[in-house]
Motif scaffolding. Structure first.
Motif, PDB file in Angstrom:
ATOM      1  N   VAL A 136      14.456  28.933  72.572  1.00  0.00           N
ATOM      2  CA  VAL A 136      15.653  28.908  71.738  1.00  0.00           C
ATOM      3  C   VAL A 136      15.360  28.176  70.437  1.00  0.00           C
ATOM      4  O   VAL A 136      14.485  27.303  70.382  1.00  0.00           O
ATOM      5  N   ILE A 137      16.124  28.549  69.412  1.00  0.00           N
ATOM      6  CA  ILE A 137      16.006  27.915  68.101  1.00  0.00           C
ATOM      7  C   ILE A 137      17.366  27.333  67.745  1.00  0.00           C
ATOM      8  O   ILE A 137      18.367  28.041  67.760  1.00  0.00           O
ATOM      9  N   HIS A 138      17.375  26.038  67.447  1.00  0.00           N
ATOM     10  CA  HIS A 138      18.599  25.343  67.047  1.00  0.00           C
ATOM     11  C   HIS A 138      18.457  24.895  65.599  1.00  0.00           C
ATOM     12  O   HIS A 138      17.428  24.335  65.230  1.00  0.00           O
ATOM     13  N   GLU A 139      19.507  25.110  64.815  1.00  0.00           N
ATOM     14  CA  GLU A 139      19.506  24.584  63.457  1.00  0.00           C
ATOM     15  C   GLU A 139      19.927  23.124  63.534  1.00  0.00           C
ATOM     16  O   GLU A 139      20.975  22.796  64.077  1.00  0.00           O
ATOM     17  N   GLU A 140      19.102  22.255  63.006  1.00  0.00           N
ATOM     18  CA  GLU A 140      19.342  20.812  63.073  1.00  0.00           C
ATOM     19  C   GLU A 140      20.090  20.289  61.869  1.00  0.00           C
ATOM     20  O   GLU A 140      20.499  19.148  61.846  1.00  0.00           O
ATOM     21  N   GLY A 141      20.217  21.086  60.872  1.00  0.00           N
ATOM     22  CA  GLY A 141      20.921  20.658  59.669  1.00  0.00           C
ATOM     23  C   GLY A 141      20.503  21.486  58.491  1.00  0.00           C
ATOM     24  O   GLY A 141      19.408  22.033  58.463  1.00  0.00           O
ATOM     25  N   SER A 142      21.403  21.604  57.546  1.00  0.00           N
ATOM     26  CA  SER A 142      21.077  22.371  56.357  1.00  0.00           C
ATOM     27  C   SER A 142      20.039  21.613  55.538  1.00  0.00           C
ATOM     28  O   SER A 142      19.903  20.402  55.652  1.00  0.00           O
ATOM     29  N   GLY A 143      19.349  22.353  54.733  1.00  0.00           N
ATOM     30  CA  GLY A 143      18.331  21.740  53.911  1.00  0.00           C
ATOM     31  C   GLY A 143      18.928  20.823  52.864  1.00  0.00           C
ATOM     32  O   GLY A 143      19.977  21.106  52.306  1.00  0.00           O
ATOM     33  N   ALA A 144      18.265  19.722  52.625  1.00  0.00           N
ATOM     34  CA  ALA A 144      18.716  18.784  51.601  1.00  0.00           C
ATOM     35  C   ALA A 144      18.656  19.460  50.234  1.00  0.00           C
ATOM     36  O   ALA A 144      17.712  20.177  49.920  1.00  0.00           O
ATOM     37  N   ASP A 145      19.688  19.256  49.453  1.00  0.00           N
ATOM     38  CA  ASP A 145      19.760  19.803  48.098  1.00  0.00           C
ATOM     39  C   ASP A 145      19.542  21.316  48.068  1.00  0.00           C
ATOM     40  O   ASP A 145      18.868  21.825  47.178  1.00  0.00           O
ATOM     41  N   GLY A 146      20.066  22.004  49.069  1.00  0.00           N
ATOM     42  CA  GLY A 146      19.940  23.457  49.085  1.00  0.00           C
ATOM     43  C   GLY A 146      18.592  23.958  49.546  1.00  0.00           C
ATOM     44  O   GLY A 146      18.296  25.136  49.411  1.00  0.00           O
ATOM     45  N   GLY A 147      17.768  23.080  50.076  1.00  0.00           N
ATOM     46  CA  GLY A 147      16.445  23.476  50.560  1.00  0.00           C
ATOM     47  C   GLY A 147      16.511  24.164  51.910  1.00  0.00           C
ATOM     48  O   GLY A 147      17.575  24.516  52.412  1.00  0.00           O
ATOM     49  N   LYS A 148      15.362  24.332  52.512  1.00  0.00           N
ATOM     50  CA  LYS A 148      15.263  25.002  53.803  1.00  0.00           C
ATOM     51  C   LYS A 148      15.856  24.138  54.908  1.00  0.00           C
ATOM     52  O   LYS A 148      15.602  22.939  54.961  1.00  0.00           O
ATOM     53  N   PRO A 149      16.596  24.754  55.826  1.00  0.00           N
ATOM     54  CA  PRO A 149      17.128  24.000  56.965  1.00  0.00           C
ATOM     55  C   PRO A 149      16.000  23.600  57.930  1.00  0.00           C
ATOM     56  O   PRO A 149      14.945  24.228  57.973  1.00  0.00           O
ATOM     57  N   VAL A 150      16.262  22.570  58.724  1.00  0.00           N
ATOM     58  CA  VAL A 150      15.337  22.150  59.779  1.00  0.00           C
ATOM     59  C   VAL A 150      15.768  22.837  61.065  1.00  0.00           C
ATOM     60  O   VAL A 150      16.949  22.836  61.421  1.00  0.00           O
ATOM     61  N   TYR A 151      14.797  23.422  61.745  1.00  0.00           N
ATOM     62  CA  TYR A 151      15.052  24.075  63.028  1.00  0.00           C
ATOM     63  C   TYR A 151      14.259  23.365  64.116  1.00  0.00           C
ATOM     64  O   TYR A 151      13.141  22.897  63.881  1.00  0.00           O
ATOM     65  N   ARG A 152      14.850  23.325  65.310  1.00  0.00           N
ATOM     66  CA  ARG A 152      14.159  22.809  66.496  1.00  0.00           C
ATOM     67  C   ARG A 152      13.973  23.984  67.444  1.00  0.00           C
ATOM     68  O   ARG A 152      14.920  24.674  67.798  1.00  0.00           O
ATOM     69  N   ILE A 153      12.733  24.213  67.825  1.00  0.00           N
ATOM     70  CA  ILE A 153      12.362  25.307  68.725  1.00  0.00           C
ATOM     71  C   ILE A 153      11.967  24.650  70.046  1.00  0.00           C
ATOM     72  O   ILE A 153      11.143  23.731  70.064  1.00  0.00           O
ATOM     73  N   GLU A 154      12.550  25.135  71.135  1.00  0.00           N
ATOM     74  CA  GLU A 154      12.278  24.513  72.429  1.00  0.00           C
ATOM     75  C   GLU A 154      12.397  25.517  73.561  1.00  0.00           C
ATOM     76  O   GLU A 154      13.071  26.535  73.421  1.00  0.00           O
ATOM     77  N   PRO A 155      11.732  25.200  74.669  1.00  0.00           N
ATOM     78  CA  PRO A 155      11.897  26.056  75.850  1.00  0.00           C
ATOM     79  C   PRO A 155      13.332  25.981  76.354  1.00  0.00           C
ATOM     80  O   PRO A 155      13.948  24.908  76.327  1.00  0.00           O
ATOM     81  N   LEU A 156      13.848  27.105  76.820  1.00  0.00           N
ATOM     82  CA  LEU A 156      15.216  27.163  77.318  1.00  0.00           C
ATOM     83  C   LEU A 156      15.386  26.320  78.581  1.00  0.00           C
ATOM     84  O   LEU A 156      16.314  25.538  78.704  1.00  0.00           O
ATOM     85  N   ASN A 157      14.459  26.458  79.489  1.00  0.00           N
ATOM     86  CA  ASN A 157      14.498  25.698  80.740  1.00  0.00           C
ATOM     87  C   ASN A 157      13.252  24.843  80.865  1.00  0.00           C
ATOM     88  O   ASN A 157      12.154  25.322  80.625  1.00  0.00           O
ATOM     89  N   ARG A 158      13.452  23.635  81.244  1.00  0.00           N
ATOM     90  CA  ARG A 158      12.323  22.726  81.476  1.00  0.00           C
ATOM     91  C   ARG A 158      12.304  22.357  82.954  1.00  0.00           C
ATOM     92  O   ARG A 158      13.334  22.038  83.520  1.00  0.00           O
ATOM     93  N   SER A 159      11.132  22.401  83.533  1.00  0.00           N
ATOM     94  CA  SER A 159      11.020  22.047  84.952  1.00  0.00           C
ATOM     95  C   SER A 159      10.766  20.576  85.128  1.00  0.00           C
ATOM     96  O   SER A 159      10.192  19.923  84.349  1.00  0.00           O
TER      97      SER A 159
END
Length: 151
Positions: free
Chosen positions: A128-151
């Motif tokens: 899954v990809i989660h948007e962590e926040g919009s980019g500062a000053d109109g820049g690129k947003p930060v995304y967090r990519i993680e496994p959906l399920n963790r064992s």
């Protein structure tokens, strides 16, 4: 390399990484395919030390599948955390930050929405990809990519 019942082309993570490293040479899709099929590929001097003979063998085993991957994109069969970070570097030119804390494993990276969509289309099932926040000053947003399920 295989195709699923929905005809979505799938590549191994390693084949996808090698393909993306070759795209950096700026060859047309036709030239890229010609070079791969002919085995006329440069020696990889990167930190990955790719053996492109493996990619040539994969392409010869399933030429139609491989050509579809080059022309139409692909999905990776099985992603790993480090492999995904490497794909982001090779395909999108962005250095990703890995979080390896047990139970909290993830990748953080600034991407354009277009690059985010390209990444999303290549990730294997279970990510899954989660948007962590919009980019500062109109820049690129930060995304967090993680496994959906963790064992």
């Amino acid at each position: 390399m295989t195709t699923s019942d929905t005809n979505r082309v799938k590549l191994s993570q390693w084949d996808a990484l090698m393909l993306e490293s070759l795209r950096a040479h700026g060859w047309s899709e036709e030239e890229l395919l010609r070079r791969i099929h002919a085995g006329e590929l440069p020696r990889d001097e990167s930190k990955f030390q790719f053996d492109y003979a493996q990619l040539t063998a994969s392409a010869k085993n399933e030429p139609a599948v491989f050509e579809a991957a080059v022309y139409n994109g692909y999905q990776i069969k099985f992603n790993t955390l480090r492999g995904t970070a490497s794909w982001i570097l090779l395909a999108l030119g962005e250095e990703a930050e890995l979080s390896l804390e047990p139970g909290q494993e993830s990748i953080s990276v600034r991407l354009s929405r277009e690059d985010r969509d390209r990444l999303a289309s290549t990730l294997s099932y279970g990510w899954v990809i989660h948007e962590e926040g919009s980019g500062a000053d109109g820049g690129k947003p930060v995304y967090r990519i993680e496994p959906l399920n963790r064992s």
